[in-house]
Motif scaffolding. Structure first.
Motif, PDB file in Angstrom:
ATOM      1  N   LEU A 116     -13.251  88.991 112.289  1.00 37.18           N
ATOM      2  CA  LEU A 116     -14.493  88.577 111.642  1.00 37.18           C
ATOM      3  C   LEU A 116     -14.782  89.452 110.429  1.00 37.18           C
ATOM      4  CD1 LEU A 116     -17.172  87.126 111.321  1.00 37.18           C
ATOM      5  CD2 LEU A 116     -18.052  88.388 113.305  1.00 37.18           C
ATOM      6  N   ILE A 117     -14.627  90.745 110.565  1.00 35.14           N
ATOM      7  CA  ILE A 117     -14.842  91.665 109.437  1.00 35.14           C
ATOM      8  C   ILE A 117     -13.896  91.316 108.290  1.00 35.14           C
ATOM      9  CG2 ILE A 117     -14.570  94.069 108.688  1.00 35.14           C
ATOM     10  CD1 ILE A 117     -15.611  94.884 111.497  1.00 35.14           C
ATOM     11  N   ALA A 118     -12.627  91.050 108.618  1.00 36.08           N
ATOM     12  CA  ALA A 118     -11.645  90.676 107.593  1.00 36.08           C
ATOM     13  C   ALA A 118     -12.031  89.358 106.931  1.00 36.08           C
ATOM     14  CB  ALA A 118     -10.259  90.574 108.215  1.00 36.08           C
ATOM     15  N   ASP A 119     -12.503  88.399 107.729  1.00 34.36           N
ATOM     16  CA  ASP A 119     -12.867  87.093 107.190  1.00 34.36           C
ATOM     17  C   ASP A 119     -14.108  87.169 106.299  1.00 34.36           C
ATOM     18  OD1 ASP A 119     -10.713  85.996 108.462  1.00 34.36           O
ATOM     19  OD2 ASP A 119     -11.848  85.015 110.053  1.00 34.36           O
ATOM     20  N   ILE A 120     -15.035  88.036 106.632  1.00 37.60           N
ATOM     21  CA  ILE A 120     -16.204  88.242 105.764  1.00 37.60           C
ATOM     22  C   ILE A 120     -15.752  88.738 104.392  1.00 37.60           C
ATOM     23  CG2 ILE A 120     -18.267  89.663 105.395  1.00 37.60           C
ATOM     24  CD1 ILE A 120     -18.710  89.560 108.442  1.00 37.60           C
ATOM     25  N   LYS A 121     -14.824  89.647 104.384  1.00 36.35           N
ATOM     26  CA  LYS A 121     -14.301  90.179 103.116  1.00 36.35           C
ATOM     27  C   LYS A 121     -13.597  89.095 102.312  1.00 36.35           C
ATOM     28  CE  LYS A 121     -13.841  94.886 104.922  1.00 36.35           C
ATOM     29  NZ  LYS A 121     -12.893  95.955 105.341  1.00 36.35           N
TER      30      LYS A 121
END
Length: 228
Positions: free
Chosen positions: A218-223
């Motif tokens: 999720l953190i990667a996808d937000i970026k």
């Protein structure tokens, strides 16, 4: 002497095995922290099956695509929270209740990881809806937020009209996984899912809020979403 050589050989083997295990764990941890999206842009979703639609961001096809409708709720500070609160923002949302003894504490812990990851990024917000709004009054949510270290500038815990919250969860965010099971507004809404919402209120991802690997993704996808 032979037994000494055997013991030395065995000790060397054990040390080597431990070093390999440590190295593997280190690599796994590093990989989790530096996880990246597998695609250049994220898919769009519009129904409970979460079938991905690979549309070009900002294309004509996205204009009439499913989006989260207008809403009006109240946060832990007693402030009115609407869709305008999230204008030009990316946000992650979930559904919880303050007295939940089961999955909610773990979900809150993982939301706190998101709060920490994006604490200096005003473009990213968090939104948690109470599914027991009659119990989770503003003072209850404020106490919960203070106890957990929740930053009101980053993360809104909201209460309000139960019918509106359940309609948002079931018919617009599609947070429940019981496909084909008919529900009415009296049925309890309880799910571990986190939803990623873009600046145009489109759903761009669903994640298991209890799973650290899912949170890393999720953190990667937000970026990735921020680059659109």
């Amino acid at each position: 002497m032979n037994w000494k050589k055997k013991w030395l050989g065995l000790i060397s083997l054990i040390v080597y095995a431990l070093l390999v295990i440590v190295l593997m764990l280190s690599c796994a941890e590093s990989g989790s922290k530096n996880k990246t999206s597998r695609v250049d842009h994220l898919p769009f979703y519009r129904e409970a099956t979460f079938t991905p639609h690979w549309l070009a961001p900002q294309s004509k096809e996205t204009k009439g695509f499913h989006s989260i409708p207008d809403f009006k709720l109240v946060n832990q500070m007693g402030d009115t929270i609407t869709q305008n609160t999230f204008q030009n923002k990316i946000y992650v949302t979930d559904f919880f209740f303050a007295t939940c003894p089961g999955i909610c504490p773990k979900m809150t812990d993982n939301m706190l990881l998101l709060q920490e990851a994006f604490k200096d990024d005003p473009e990213i917000l968090l939104l948690s809806h109470s599914v027991t709004p009659k119990i989770d009054s503003v003072p209850v949510l404020k106490s919960y937020a203070d106890d957990k270290g929740i930053d009101v500038a980053k993360w809104h815990l909201v209460t309000g009209d139960r019918k509106q919250i359940y309609d948002l969860g079931r018919n617009h965010y599609y947070v429940e996984e019981d496909l084909g099971l008919e529900r009415n507004e009296d049925d309890f809404l309880h799910t571990e899912n986190f939803l990623l919402i873009d600046k145009d209120r489109h759903i761009r991802g669903i994640y298991n809020g209890l799973n650290k690997t899912a949170i890393a993704q999720l953190i990667a996808d937000i970026k990735t979403l921020k680059k659109e």
